[in-house]
Design an enzyme around this catalytic site. Structure first.
Site, PDB file in Angstrom:
ATOM      1  N   CYS B  36     -13.321   9.821  13.174  1.00 55.48           N
ATOM      2  CA  CYS B  36     -12.292   9.487  12.318  1.00 55.48           C
ATOM      3  C   CYS B  36     -12.698   8.568  11.259  1.00 55.48           C
ATOM      4  CB  CYS B  36     -11.093   8.785  13.157  1.00 55.48           C
ATOM      5  SG  CYS B  36     -10.210   9.467  14.156  1.00 55.48           S
ATOM      6  N   CYS B 106      -8.133  -1.158   7.703  1.00 57.53           N
ATOM      7  CA  CYS B 106      -9.159  -1.872   8.389  1.00 57.53           C
ATOM      8  C   CYS B 106      -8.689  -3.083   8.851  1.00 57.53           C
ATOM      9  CB  CYS B 106      -9.968  -2.285   7.317  1.00 57.53           C
ATOM     10  SG  CYS B 106     -10.860  -0.748   6.419  1.00 57.53           S
TER      11      CYS B 106
END
Lengths: 395, 286
Positions: B36, B106
């Protein structure tokens, strides 16, 4: 100040000083419109003629087969949409999965208008299967559009052979050769193409100007309606400084091919070999048997490309990456995916593209700075322990 | 597209704190995968009184993924597990001085790793929600579950599909889940007592004149429906409006798509009803 090392020449190049020098008068005293009746303007038409002759020399064609455009993307759009407009009864277009977005997006746009688009796959090294290409051509095929060299990996397609196949079947053959001038010959007497796109800023010319070679007799619907410029094929007052600069850049490109093949390729090789030697767990993406002399694309396993670029940027090194995080989307490069590059290194793929202005010192600087930076990112990575220890300690 | 990172983010990227692993960790959380494009492994050392004595991380990912991980470890060290459990992705992003929208996932990855590590400490595992619907994968490209999407919407007040992709990566691959994401979004907004982001409250109150209705239908098709269909290679044309029946023609990939019938009912009609008038029916002209 940090040293600047520019290794992103497939994105754009430094305009050559000779190019800039030839362009400058056209921003100041020679600002006339080449279409004007008076001498002040019409004398500029002679400068455009000279530029067209120089571009024609690059293609080894006649000047009337050169159409100036605003960029490589426009050339590609003109080629495909112009061909579609001239032969509306043919609705099949063949291209490859690794083309530049200027081609792929245009094809997908045509697809929405009812065109059948076939994107041919490539193998692990990014090579085309020519038999598959030959089988795919039908009576309905309008045009086969294939790039000469891939912008991300530098892999060179055998365009002469592709051309032989395509022309034997009677459909149009277009080449996106944007990465090629100055690096490999683009000789239309050897390559049986009907149309070839190029862009000046990729070979030390200015931005904002491109060209499309159109073989005599090729029917294209005009792309930009307007005045009589470009023999009515593309209306609009010429980008005179740009066209002049492109002419000069073509002249320089013709004479630089030898240098590119020997000197730039040698520097690229020493950069590549230096990296492979100093850094474990990295591999070249692309076909080293058939590749542009200035490009290397290296996948660094277990780390991510944006992080590598950011660290290099802090050291003044400019390169680019096919990683998802740099593309503005979440998907890594369509080229590397089409090639089936291993996911361990796909996200950590970096393209270094040199030019004739790249020096040995530049290469040494990168070989000095890069290994510790890769090692540092692998320390941070949860997969870093899978990387082999370097054969020589990082400098 | 240059980097849009704050000085704090750059500092935590160039000089990340607490990198490494803790061999005898009391809680380990791992999220993401190499396929990913990002992955974070978080290690916690927790004393008898439940205070996080040490936190270390290993991250595979871009600059903001490394900076978010580094900041997270700094934020939770010295806190009790219960206090640390309250750290959300917004706080991680805020501590970095903000993250670019496309990089918010993130910070979400940081929060998810923290939760996983705390669950591990408690002897539990996350990602095994009781409810089948909650653990169902919505985005198969990035393996994002219904619950992950729902939480991101609630905690970050997300208002459109692009936001969901920025925060969770869901919908960032093949994009075929965009309609599902829109449904979850509408559901959450409805449950929260908030109308889905449309202007139908005013339009419902005052009946539209014919010309207003036509203009609004055209506008909705152009700005909302067509762009969404375009992402799947399809297109839509307005053919006619007869009373409350909107006739459209699907083009491109949508025209030949077997599920176009469903696309019509679930998406085009729903959008037109939301944006223009709940009375509208849609008819496909082949």
């Amino acid at each position: 100040m940090t040293r600047q090392v520019y290794l992103d020449n497939n994105a754009t190049t430094m305009p050559a000083p000779e190019v800039v020098e030839e362009m400058l008068p056209f921003f100041t005293e020679k600002y006339g419109n080449p279409s004007s009746i008076h001498t002040f303007g019409s004398s500029v038409a002679g400068d455009i003629d000279l530029a067209r002759e120089r571009v024609a020399q690059l293609f080894n064609c006649t000047p009337s087969e050169v159409v100036f455009t605003s960029c490589g993307t426009e050339s590609n759009n003109y080629a495909l949409r112009g061909a579609a407009g001239a032969q509306p009864e043919k609705t099949h277009i063949i291209t490859t999965m690794v083309e530049h977005p200027a081609i792929l997006t245009t094809c997908r746009s045509l697809q929405r208008r009812g065109y059948n688009i076939l994107e041919l796959p490539v193998d692990r090294k990014g090579r085309l299967d020519l038999d598959r290409l030959a089988e795919a051509i039908t009576d309905q095929t309008l045009v086969v559009t294939v790039m000469y060299a891939n912008n991300e990996t530098g892999t060179v397609f055998p365009v002469e052979k592709v051309g032989e196949i395509v022309k034997s079947r009677g459909c149009l053959f277009h080449i996106d050769a944007v990465q090629v001038p100055g690096k490999l010959p683009v000789d239309v007497n050897k390559i049986p193409a009907d149309m070839i796109s190029i862009s000046a800023h990729k070979f030390h010319g200015p931005k904002g100007v491109g060209a499309l070679y159109v073989r005599r007799g090729t029917r294209l619907r005009r792309f930009m309606t307007g005045g009589h410029q470009e023999r009515g094929r593309r209306g609009g007052t010429e980008n005179v400084p740009g066209v002049v600069g492109m002419g000069k850049a073509c002249e320089l490109a013709i004479s630089s091919i030898e240098e590119e093949r020997k000197i730039v390729a040698a520097r690229r090789d020493s950069l590549e070999q230096g990296i492979l030697k100093a850094i474990p767990n990295c591999a070249i993406n692309g076909d080293i048997e058939s590749r542009l002399p200035n490009t290397t694309n290296i996948g660094f396993e277990f780390i991510e490309g944006e992080a590598i670029l950011l660290m290099m940027d802090r050291k003044g090194i400019s390169a680019s990456s096919g990683s998802a995080c740099t593309s503005g989307s979440l998907e890594p490069s369509h080229v590397l995916r089409a090639m089936g590059v291993d996911f361990k290194s796909m996200h950590g793929s970096i393209r270094f593209s040199l030019s004739r202005y790249t020096t040995d010192d530049d290469v040494d600087y990168v070989l000095d700075k890069l290994p510790p930076l890769i090692a540092r990112l692998r320390e941070i990575s949860p997969f870093g322990m899978h990387a082999r220890l370097p054969e020589t300690a990082p400098r | 597209m240059g980097w849009d990172y704050t000085e704090i983010t750059l500092d935590h990227f160039m000089n990340p704190r607490n990198v490494g692993e803790i061999k005898d960790a009391d809680g380990v959380g791992e999220v993401g995968s190499i396929a990913c494009g990002d992955m974070l492994k978080l290690f916690l050392k927790i004393d008898e009184s439940g205070v996080i004595q040490d936190a270390k991380f290993q991250t595979f990912g871009c600059g903001s993924a490394i900076a978010s991980s580094s900041m997270l470890t700094e934020m939770i060290k010295g806190r009790t597990v219960d206090e640390a459990a309250k750290v959300g992705n917004q706080e991680i992003a805020a501590a970095l001085g903000g993250l670019p929208p496309a990089k918010m996932h993130c910070s979400v990855m940081g929060r998810e790793a923290l939760e996983a590590a705390i669950a591990d400490y408690h002897g539990e595992t996350v990602g095994h929600e009781e409810d089948e619907e909650e653990s169902a994968i919505v985005c198969h490209c990035y393996g994002v579950t219904y619950e992950q999407v729902r939480r991101a919407i609630v905690e970050n007040e997300l208002r459109n599909v692009q936001d969901i992709t920025n925060y969770t990566k869901a919908g960032g691959g093949c994009q075929t889940c965009h309609l599902d994401l829109q449904e979850i979004l509408d559901e959450v907004l409805k449950a929260g007592g908030e109308a889905p982001v449309t202007e139908n409250s005013e339009s419902a109150a005052v009946p539209l004149t014919n010309i207003q209705k036509m203009l609004k239908v055209q506008q909705t098709i152009d700005t909302v429906i067509a762009p969404a269909l375009l992402r799947d290679g399809g297109g839509i044309e307005l053919v006619d409006i007869l009373g409350n029946v909107v006739q459209v023609r699907l083009t491109g990939a949508c025209a030949s798509c077997a599920v176009s019938e469903m696309t019509m009912r679930h998406f085009v009609e729903e959008k037109l009803r939301q944006e223009v008038s709940p009375e509208l029916d849609v008819e496909e002209i082949k």
